[in-house]
Every structure is written in structure tokens, then in C-alpha cells.
Scaffold this active site. Sequence first.
Site, PDB file in Angstrom:
ATOM      1  N   GLY A  79      46.465  18.944  57.135  1.00  0.00           N
ATOM      2  CA  GLY A  79      45.688  20.134  57.468  1.00  0.00           C
ATOM      3  C   GLY A  79      44.092  19.889  57.280  1.00  0.00           C
ATOM      4  O   GLY A  79      43.815  18.832  56.517  1.00  0.00           O
ATOM      5  N   GLN A 117      34.991  20.967  56.134  1.00  0.00           N
ATOM      6  CA  GLN A 117      35.448  19.471  55.838  1.00  0.00           C
ATOM      7  C   GLN A 117      34.808  18.759  56.772  1.00  0.00           C
ATOM      8  O   GLN A 117      34.714  17.438  56.733  1.00  0.00           O
ATOM      9  CB  GLN A 117      36.744  19.185  55.627  1.00  0.00           C
ATOM     10  CG  GLN A 117      37.454  19.866  54.581  1.00  0.00           C
ATOM     11  CD  GLN A 117      39.006  19.447  54.513  1.00  0.00           C
ATOM     12  OE1 GLN A 117      39.925  20.270  55.337  1.00  0.00           O
ATOM     13  NE2 GLN A 117      39.271  18.496  53.585  1.00  0.00           N
ATOM     14  N   CYS A 169      43.601  16.316  49.006  1.00  0.00           N
ATOM     15  CA  CYS A 169      42.613  16.773  50.026  1.00  0.00           C
ATOM     16  C   CYS A 169      41.796  15.739  50.595  1.00  0.00           C
ATOM     17  O   CYS A 169      41.433  14.635  49.938  1.00  0.00           O
ATOM     18  CB  CYS A 169      41.625  17.857  49.287  1.00  0.00           C
ATOM     19  SG  CYS A 169      40.291  18.535  50.482  1.00  0.00           S
ATOM     20  N   LEU A 170      41.742  15.611  51.826  1.00  0.00           N
ATOM     21  CA  LEU A 170      40.963  14.532  52.733  1.00  0.00           C
ATOM     22  C   LEU A 170      39.550  14.437  52.393  1.00  0.00           C
ATOM     23  O   LEU A 170      38.913  13.564  52.297  1.00  0.00           O
ATOM     24  CB  LEU A 170      40.980  14.807  54.323  1.00  0.00           C
ATOM     25  CG  LEU A 170      42.397  14.718  54.729  1.00  0.00           C
ATOM     26  CD1 LEU A 170      42.384  15.225  56.114  1.00  0.00           C
ATOM     27  CD2 LEU A 170      43.052  13.256  54.571  1.00  0.00           C
ATOM     28  N   HIS A 178      45.829  26.259  51.165  1.00  0.00           N
ATOM     29  CA  HIS A 178      44.911  25.147  50.957  1.00  0.00           C
ATOM     30  C   HIS A 178      43.815  25.181  51.954  1.00  0.00           C
ATOM     31  O   HIS A 178      42.717  25.441  51.443  1.00  0.00           O
ATOM     32  CB  HIS A 178      45.643  24.041  50.952  1.00  0.00           C
ATOM     33  CG  HIS A 178      44.526  22.665  50.726  1.00  0.00           C
ATOM     34  ND1 HIS A 178      44.708  21.775  49.518  1.00  0.00           N
ATOM     35  CD2 HIS A 178      43.506  22.261  51.274  1.00  0.00           C
ATOM     36  CE1 HIS A 178      43.627  20.868  49.442  1.00  0.00           C
ATOM     37  NE2 HIS A 178      42.988  21.097  50.759  1.00  0.00           N
ATOM     38  N   GLU A 179      44.077  25.305  53.141  1.00  0.00           N
ATOM     39  CA  GLU A 179      42.965  25.393  54.168  1.00  0.00           C
ATOM     40  C   GLU A 179      42.267  26.739  54.320  1.00  0.00           C
ATOM     41  O   GLU A 179      40.974  26.578  54.334  1.00  0.00           O
ATOM     42  CB  GLU A 179      43.626  25.054  55.722  1.00  0.00           C
ATOM     43  CG  GLU A 179      44.576  23.908  55.597  1.00  0.00           C
ATOM     44  CD  GLU A 179      43.548  22.723  55.077  1.00  0.00           C
ATOM     45  OE1 GLU A 179      42.272  22.563  55.102  1.00  0.00           O
ATOM     46  OE2 GLU A 179      44.249  21.595  54.753  1.00  0.00           O
ATOM     47  N   HIS A 237      39.609  26.620  51.589  1.00  0.00           N
ATOM     48  CA  HIS A 237      38.477  25.854  52.129  1.00  0.00           C
ATOM     49  C   HIS A 237      37.408  26.878  52.803  1.00  0.00           C
ATOM     50  O   HIS A 237      36.234  26.521  52.480  1.00  0.00           O
ATOM     51  CB  HIS A 237      38.877  24.817  53.004  1.00  0.00           C
ATOM     52  CG  HIS A 237      39.159  23.564  52.501  1.00  0.00           C
ATOM     53  ND1 HIS A 237      38.328  22.669  51.736  1.00  0.00           N
ATOM     54  CD2 HIS A 237      40.278  22.725  52.502  1.00  0.00           C
ATOM     55  CE1 HIS A 237      38.835  21.553  51.178  1.00  0.00           C
ATOM     56  NE2 HIS A 237      40.161  21.506  51.904  1.00  0.00           N
TER      57      HIS A 237
HETATM   58 NI    NI Z   1      41.443  19.876  51.457  1.00  0.00          NI
END
Ligand code: NI
Length: 160
Positions: free
Chosen positions: A46, A51, A90-91, A132-133, A136
Site C-alpha cells: 500500500g 508518502q 511502512c515504506l 494503515h493507508e 496516512h
Molecule cells: Ni505506511
Amino acid sequence: MALRIIVLEPDEVLHQVAKEVKKITPNVQKLLTDMAETMYKAEGVGLAAPQIGILKRVIVVDVGDEHGLIELINPEIMSKEGEQFGPEGCLSIPGYRGDVRRAQTVTVKGLDRNGNEVTYTGSDLLARAFQHEIDHLNGVLYTDIAERVYEITPEGEEKE
Ligand code: NI
């Protein structure tokens, strides 16, 4: 298509609230395309627009299930059910993972790239990815809500 640079913690943009998309322009459609490409390249499941430094309410998710790539503009969680507790990464926070409590099943509503209203109901990893997304988009990282955050090795194991 173009790869975008993933913003890393502690960049301030990750802690800001993203703005609703008022009009779906070719620019927004390109953003979706670039976000998917960037997510796949980074082997994530995701990605949210903040991000890559864009404060718009746009997410992409692909947990490798029958849905394939899900693109959502202005996503909203309509309902939550049950509970799951497990590891999350998380990226934007490479090298770490945390144990996070999430709803087990969520129903999410949003717009697709053509402005059509779409609804998805997902459980397990898909539900986790949606939550999660969408967090963000509200400037919330999993590390803000995790019960425990720990470092991992390049193989993904918890560091001793
Ligand atoms: Ni993330």
C-alpha cells in the site's frame, strides 16, 4: 509512468492531514499510476500520496489477493468489525515493524480514477492495509498507535 521518491520519517509531510480531491484531473490519474509503480518497485502492499510528498487523499493498495490493484480517491472507512493484532511495517519507516491492533474487517468507500463511487470490504491484510493507508491521509503513522515497535533485519526477522 514515473517512479516517485518515498518520503521517510521524520519528514513533516507524513504528519500532516491530506486534502480532499475536488476534481479528478489527468494529474490525479497520473499520480495514481505513479503511486502504484512506486509501491510495486518498493515491494509494498500500500502507499498513500503523502508518502511521496503529495498532501492529497489518494491511496493505492495491492495485497496480492483477487482484487489486484485498488486505487482510491478520498477513501473513507464506512464500517469496522472485529479485531486483529499483528505486525505492520511502512515504506516510510524502513527497518522497523510494530504490533498494531486493527479492525478485522472494514468497508471502505471512495472514488476510482474515473470518479465512480466504489466500495470494498476487506478482512485480514486487506483491512489492515486500508486502515494503515487511510491513517496516512490523517497524518497518523503506525508507530503512533503500535503497542510495540522493533527493529528488523534485512530478512525481516526481529533483531535480538
Ligand atoms: Ni505506511
